[in-house]
Write a protein that holds these residues in place. Structure first.
Motif, PDB file in Angstrom:
ATOM      1  N   ARG A   1       6.306  -3.668  13.926  1.00 54.52           N
ATOM      2  CA  ARG A   1       7.444  -3.191  13.149  1.00 54.52           C
ATOM      3  C   ARG A   1       6.946  -2.564  11.848  1.00 54.52           C
ATOM      4  NH1 ARG A   1      12.244  -7.472  13.613  1.00 54.52           N
ATOM      5  NH2 ARG A   1      13.364  -5.784  14.584  1.00 54.52           N
ATOM      6  N   ILE A   2       7.724  -1.624  11.348  1.00 49.00           N
ATOM      7  CA  ILE A   2       7.359  -0.940  10.109  1.00 49.00           C
ATOM      8  C   ILE A   2       7.184  -1.949   8.969  1.00 49.00           C
ATOM      9  CG2 ILE A   2       8.211   0.655   8.328  1.00 49.00           C
ATOM     10  CD1 ILE A   2       7.257   2.146  10.757  1.00 49.00           C
ATOM     11  N   GLN A   3       8.100  -2.908   8.868  1.00 45.31           N
ATOM     12  CA  GLN A   3       8.008  -3.880   7.778  1.00 45.31           C
ATOM     13  C   GLN A   3       6.754  -4.742   7.907  1.00 45.31           C
ATOM     14  OE1 GLN A   3      10.068  -3.902   4.993  1.00 45.31           O
ATOM     15  NE2 GLN A   3       8.411  -5.196   4.246  1.00 45.31           N
ATOM     16  N   SER A   4       6.376  -5.090   9.131  1.00 43.98           N
ATOM     17  CA  SER A   4       5.150  -5.871   9.332  1.00 43.98           C
ATOM     18  C   SER A   4       3.926  -5.074   8.892  1.00 43.98           C
ATOM     19  CB  SER A   4       5.004  -6.271  10.798  1.00 43.98           C
ATOM     20  OG  SER A   4       6.056  -7.098  11.195  1.00 43.98           O
ATOM     21  N   LEU A   5       3.897  -3.804   9.253  1.00 44.97           N
ATOM     22  CA  LEU A   5       2.790  -2.946   8.831  1.00 44.97           C
ATOM     23  C   LEU A   5       2.769  -2.822   7.308  1.00 44.97           C
ATOM     24  CD1 LEU A   5       0.442  -1.038   9.326  1.00 44.97           C
ATOM     25  CD2 LEU A   5       2.113   0.773   9.805  1.00 44.97           C
ATOM     26  N   PHE A   6       3.944  -2.630   6.719  1.00 48.30           N
ATOM     27  CA  PHE A   6       4.013  -2.521   5.263  1.00 48.30           C
ATOM     28  C   PHE A   6       3.539  -3.811   4.593  1.00 48.30           C
ATOM     29  CE2 PHE A   6       6.053  -2.497   1.093  1.00 48.30           C
ATOM     30  CZ  PHE A   6       5.586  -1.280   0.615  1.00 48.30           C
ATOM     31  N   ASN A   7       3.903  -4.949   5.153  1.00 51.08           N
ATOM     32  CA  ASN A   7       3.446  -6.231   4.604  1.00 51.08           C
ATOM     33  C   ASN A   7       1.927  -6.333   4.636  1.00 51.08           C
ATOM     34  OD1 ASN A   7       6.117  -6.936   4.190  1.00 51.08           O
ATOM     35  ND2 ASN A   7       6.230  -8.258   5.990  1.00 51.08           N
ATOM     36  N   LEU A   8       1.322  -5.860   5.717  1.00 45.89           N
ATOM     37  CA  LEU A   8      -0.139  -5.863   5.820  1.00 45.89           C
ATOM     38  C   LEU A   8      -0.754  -4.940   4.771  1.00 45.89           C
ATOM     39  CD1 LEU A   8      -2.714  -6.742   7.313  1.00 45.89           C
ATOM     40  CD2 LEU A   8      -2.322  -4.825   8.868  1.00 45.89           C
ATOM     41  N   ILE A   9      -0.163  -3.772   4.585  1.00 47.97           N
ATOM     42  CA  ILE A   9      -0.630  -2.827   3.568  1.00 47.97           C
ATOM     43  C   ILE A   9      -0.548  -3.465   2.184  1.00 47.97           C
ATOM     44  CG2 ILE A   9      -0.013  -0.666   2.403  1.00 47.97           C
ATOM     45  CD1 ILE A   9       0.771   0.368   5.276  1.00 47.97           C
ATOM     46  N   GLU A  10       0.574  -4.098   1.885  1.00 50.09           N
ATOM     47  CA  GLU A  10       0.736  -4.775   0.585  1.00 50.09           C
ATOM     48  C   GLU A  10      -0.310  -5.867   0.400  1.00 50.09           C
ATOM     49  OE1 GLU A  10       3.893  -4.688  -1.990  1.00 50.09           O
ATOM     50  OE2 GLU A  10       2.805  -2.855  -1.481  1.00 50.09           O
ATOM     51  N   ASP A  11      -0.609  -6.592   1.466  1.00 42.15           N
ATOM     52  CA  ASP A  11      -1.611  -7.648   1.384  1.00 42.15           C
ATOM     53  C   ASP A  11      -2.990  -7.070   1.072  1.00 42.15           C
ATOM     54  OD1 ASP A  11      -2.292 -10.550   1.780  1.00 42.15           O
ATOM     55  OD2 ASP A  11      -3.621  -9.651   3.294  1.00 42.15           O
ATOM     56  N   ARG A  12      -3.321  -5.943   1.699  1.00 40.34           N
ATOM     57  CA  ARG A  12      -4.621  -5.311   1.431  1.00 40.34           C
ATOM     58  C   ARG A  12      -4.687  -4.781  -0.005  1.00 40.34           C
ATOM     59  NH1 ARG A  12      -5.525  -7.611   5.440  1.00 40.34           N
ATOM     60  NH2 ARG A  12      -6.528  -6.854   7.337  1.00 40.34           N
ATOM     61  N   LYS A  13      -3.546  -4.367  -0.534  1.00 35.35           N
ATOM     62  CA  LYS A  13      -3.520  -3.905  -1.924  1.00 35.35           C
ATOM     63  C   LYS A  13      -3.775  -5.079  -2.872  1.00 35.35           C
ATOM     64  CE  LYS A  13       0.387  -2.764  -4.058  1.00 35.35           C
ATOM     65  NZ  LYS A  13       1.576  -2.007  -4.517  1.00 35.35           N
ATOM     66  N   LYS A  14      -3.141  -6.204  -2.591  1.00 35.51           N
ATOM     67  CA  LYS A  14      -3.266  -7.373  -3.471  1.00 35.51           C
ATOM     68  C   LYS A  14      -4.570  -8.128  -3.257  1.00 35.51           C
ATOM     69  CE  LYS A  14       1.706  -7.892  -3.637  1.00 35.51           C
ATOM     70  NZ  LYS A  14       2.857  -8.558  -3.046  1.00 35.51           N
ATOM     71  N   HIS A  15      -5.067  -8.129  -2.003  1.00 27.70           N
ATOM     72  CA  HIS A  15      -6.280  -8.879  -1.644  1.00 27.70           C
ATOM     73  C   HIS A  15      -7.214  -7.958  -0.857  1.00 27.70           C
ATOM     74  CE1 HIS A  15      -3.495 -11.870  -2.845  1.00 27.70           C
ATOM     75  NE2 HIS A  15      -3.254 -12.450  -1.713  1.00 27.70           N
ATOM     76  N   PRO A  16      -7.914  -7.067  -1.561  1.00 27.77           N
ATOM     77  CA  PRO A  16      -8.781  -6.111  -0.860  1.00 27.77           C
ATOM     78  C   PRO A  16      -9.818  -6.801   0.015  1.00 27.77           C
ATOM     79  CG  PRO A  16      -8.618  -5.576  -3.198  1.00 27.77           C
ATOM     80  CD  PRO A  16      -7.964  -6.910  -3.010  1.00 27.77           C
ATOM     81  N   ILE A  17     -10.080  -6.181   1.136  1.00 22.27           N
ATOM     82  CA  ILE A  17     -11.122  -6.635   2.057  1.00 22.27           C
ATOM     83  C   ILE A  17     -12.172  -5.534   2.117  1.00 22.27           C
ATOM     84  CG2 ILE A  17     -11.635  -7.185   4.467  1.00 22.27           C
ATOM     85  CD1 ILE A  17      -8.863  -8.426   4.662  1.00 22.27           C
ATOM     86  N   GLU A  18     -13.425  -5.915   2.034  1.00 21.71           N
ATOM     87  CA  GLU A  18     -14.526  -4.972   1.871  1.00 21.71           C
ATOM     88  C   GLU A  18     -14.519  -3.824   2.887  1.00 21.71           C
ATOM     89  OE1 GLU A  18     -19.362  -4.988   2.018  1.00 21.71           O
ATOM     90  OE2 GLU A  18     -18.350  -6.771   1.273  1.00 21.71           O
ATOM     91  N   LYS A  19     -14.360  -4.096   4.148  1.00 22.84           N
ATOM     92  CA  LYS A  19     -14.458  -3.049   5.162  1.00 22.84           C
ATOM     93  C   LYS A  19     -13.105  -2.563   5.660  1.00 22.84           C
ATOM     94  CE  LYS A  19     -19.070  -4.268   6.572  1.00 22.84           C
ATOM     95  NZ  LYS A  19     -19.989  -4.517   7.653  1.00 22.84           N
ATOM     96  N   SER A  20     -12.061  -2.799   4.900  1.00 18.30           N
ATOM     97  CA  SER A  20     -10.714  -2.386   5.274  1.00 18.30           C
ATOM     98  C   SER A  20     -10.460  -0.942   4.838  1.00 18.30           C
ATOM     99  CB  SER A  20      -9.689  -3.312   4.611  1.00 18.30           C
ATOM    100  OG  SER A  20      -8.405  -2.742   4.623  1.00 18.30           O
ATOM    101  N   TYR A  21     -10.015  -0.111   5.778  1.00 16.85           N
ATOM    102  CA  TYR A  21      -9.668   1.275   5.450  1.00 16.85           C
ATOM    103  C   TYR A  21      -8.541   1.310   4.427  1.00 16.85           C
ATOM    104  CZ  TYR A  21      -7.985   6.046   5.943  1.00 16.85           C
ATOM    105  OH  TYR A  21      -7.566   7.332   5.682  1.00 16.85           O
ATOM    106  N   THR A  22      -7.561   0.457   4.608  1.00 12.64           N
ATOM    107  CA  THR A  22      -6.426   0.409   3.676  1.00 12.64           C
ATOM    108  C   THR A  22      -6.907   0.054   2.273  1.00 12.64           C
ATOM    109  OG1 THR A  22      -4.976  -0.260   5.481  1.00 12.64           O
ATOM    110  CG2 THR A  22      -4.159  -0.614   3.241  1.00 12.64           C
ATOM    111  N   SER A  23      -7.746  -0.953   2.165  1.00  8.98           N
ATOM    112  CA  SER A  23      -8.297  -1.335   0.857  1.00  8.98           C
ATOM    113  C   SER A  23      -9.072  -0.182   0.243  1.00  8.98           C
ATOM    114  CB  SER A  23      -9.200  -2.554   0.994  1.00  8.98           C
ATOM    115  OG  SER A  23      -8.468  -3.687   1.419  1.00  8.98           O
ATOM    116  N   SER A  24      -9.809   0.558   1.067  1.00  6.65           N
ATOM    117  CA  SER A  24     -10.590   1.685   0.538  1.00  6.65           C
ATOM    118  C   SER A  24      -9.679   2.790   0.013  1.00  6.65           C
ATOM    119  CB  SER A  24     -11.555   2.227   1.588  1.00  6.65           C
ATOM    120  OG  SER A  24     -10.881   2.940   2.607  1.00  6.65           O
ATOM    121  N   LEU A  25      -8.536   3.007   0.665  1.00  5.60           N
ATOM    122  CA  LEU A  25      -7.584   4.004   0.164  1.00  5.60           C
ATOM    123  C   LEU A  25      -7.067   3.610  -1.219  1.00  5.60           C
ATOM    124  CD1 LEU A  25      -5.466   4.869   3.326  1.00  5.60           C
ATOM    125  CD2 LEU A  25      -7.021   6.404   2.098  1.00  5.60           C
TER     126      LEU A  25
END
Length: 92
Positions: A2-26
C-alpha cells in the motif's frame, strides 16, 4: 504494498538512515537530488507511455510514485496532503 506502507518505510529511512539503503542515500543527497530524480522518472514515464510496452510503463510509474513519495517526505508532506487536494478538486 500500500502507498501508506511504502511512505511509512520512506519516513523510517529518513529518521533512521541505513548505510546501504537507496532511500537513505537520497535523503543524504538532499532535496535537489530528490527533485531531479522525480523529473527523470517523469520523463521516463512519458517515454514508456509513447514508445514502450505496458509492463515498462507500469515499472516507470512505480518509480515515479516512489520518488514522489520521497520528495513529499523531504518537504514534510504526506500522501494525505495529496488526497486532501484531490478531494477538494472533486468537490468543486
Amino acid at each position: 504494498m500500500r502507498i501508506q506502507s511504502l511512505f511509512n518505510l520512506i519516513e523510517d529511512r529518513k529518521k533512521h538512515p541505513i548505510e546501504k539503503s537507496y532511500t537513505s542515500s537520497l535523503f543524504a543527497e538532499g532535496l535537489s537530488k530528490i527533485a531531479q530524480k522525480v523529473g527523470e522518472e517523469g520523463t521516463e514515464v512519458v517515454i514508456a507511455a509513447l514508445a514502450q510496452d505496458d509492463q515498462r510503463l507500469v515499472e516507470e510509474v512505480a518509480d515515479l510514485t516512489y520518488h514522489t513519495l520521497v520528495l513529499l517526505s523531504a518537504r514534510g508532506l504526506t500522501p494525505k496532503h495529496i488526497l486532501a487536494e484531490l478531494e477538494k478538486r472533486h468537490k468543486e
